[in-house]
Design an enzyme around this catalytic site. Sequence first.
Site, PDB file in Angstrom:
ATOM      1  N   HIS A 261      50.309   2.953 -52.960  1.00 14.18           N
ATOM      2  CA  HIS A 261      49.489   3.399 -51.832  1.00 14.18           C
ATOM      3  C   HIS A 261      50.206   4.543 -51.139  1.00 14.18           C
ATOM      4  O   HIS A 261      51.441   4.569 -51.085  1.00 14.18           O
ATOM      5  CB  HIS A 261      49.267   2.241 -50.855  1.00 14.18           C
ATOM      6  CG  HIS A 261      48.152   2.472 -49.892  1.00 14.18           C
ATOM      7  ND1 HIS A 261      48.301   3.225 -48.745  1.00 14.18           N
ATOM      8  CD2 HIS A 261      46.854   2.056 -49.905  1.00 14.18           C
ATOM      9  CE1 HIS A 261      47.153   3.249 -48.088  1.00 14.18           C
ATOM     10  NE2 HIS A 261      46.266   2.562 -48.768  1.00 14.18           N
ATOM     11  N   ASP A 315      42.667  -2.826 -53.623  1.00 17.97           N
ATOM     12  CA  ASP A 315      41.768  -2.846 -54.770  1.00 17.97           C
ATOM     13  C   ASP A 315      42.155  -3.869 -55.827  1.00 17.97           C
ATOM     14  O   ASP A 315      41.338  -4.223 -56.676  1.00 17.97           O
ATOM     15  CB  ASP A 315      41.721  -1.462 -55.427  1.00 17.97           C
ATOM     16  CG  ASP A 315      41.159  -0.401 -54.509  1.00 17.97           C
ATOM     17  OD1 ASP A 315      40.047  -0.602 -54.013  1.00 17.97           O
ATOM     18  OD2 ASP A 315      41.837   0.616 -54.277  1.00 17.97           O
TER      19      ASP A 315
END
Length: 384
Positions: A261, A315
């Site tokens: 991320h 996700d």
Amino acid sequence: MMVCEYRPGLEGIPAAQSAISNVDGQKGILEYRGIPIEELASKSTFLETAYLLIWGKLPTSEELIVFEHEVRQNRPIKYRIRDMMKCFPESGHPMDALQASAAALGLFYSRRDLDNPAYIRDAVVRLLATIPTMVATFQLMRCGDDAVRPHNDLDYAANFLYMLNEEIPDPLAARIFDVCLILHAEHTMNASTFSARVTASTLTDPYAVVASAVGTLGGPLHGGANEEVIQMLEDIGSVENVRPYIEDRLQRKAKIMGFGHRVYKVKDPRATILQKLAEQLFAKFGHDKYYDIAQEIEAFVGEKLGHKGVYPNVDFYSGLVYRKLGIPTDFFTPIFAIARVAGWLAHWKEQLAENRIFRPTQVYNGKQNVPYIPIEQRRTALDC
């Protein structure tokens, strides 16, 4: 002349001041209006969280009742929008259908009356209410079925699952889906939110703002990543195949979907909550073998890349939850959009409060002072 520093993707460059959400990527903290995401996931509902994000405070009991009633009353979509959706190709991606449908709302409701609080509230309510209806409508229509009318006796999350699957959902499934919406509702200045704020800064209508953000969310590097995670799990197929598959990806320096991320250098707090939600679903509705594969991937990637701050993001587990809820894989990103509308609208309102149109500069690296060559003197590549 001042020379500007160029940073690809505007990485690390503040684009706005905002009081909506806060992320501490080193500590794994996500807050909406100062409230930790863990608190909201365990105690709030999506519509209460949406109210918090958009109006900056938790609603009173009376305010929440009124807000929920307004959303229920605005769930149906105009028959002309349904007729338009019938013309969409069945093979089209649901995000493209959603972007077109969201933009079409502006044809019916846009007045660009941005100084009118009543118009602002009506737009907020209508977008929160109709986006789920349009997502469910396209799913049924592409299967050759008629759309299901919203069920006014059901709350926000349960109503969507009812419209999508044509049956009243189990209360646990509905609650878990509601928590998923809370987790995806907002996340600072991500790509789609930046797109929303840029569009909002032109003082166009909120329907165009949301349509713009939907288009940005559809890319595999943003909202589409959870679809790629499920594809990865299916490609691996078994726990035994995890380590050789991941080793091969690492050797080729290929991306491992659902990991890493821009902000978080620890496990995404949303991923932690989603993992627990997945376990609740499996305990009641049956185990999913892909969860075992996912756990093995997380363990092995942690061994290999944990020291680099590469951990599961939002996700990684969301797709497993959505699969168990009966949501088609290519509808994972539209589900993301249903939730993120709340964040986009919060940023839309915040942008309007102290608006200045976005006009970034660039670093020009092209030619200069090039002469114009008359067409009869030009040579094609084949002539050279």
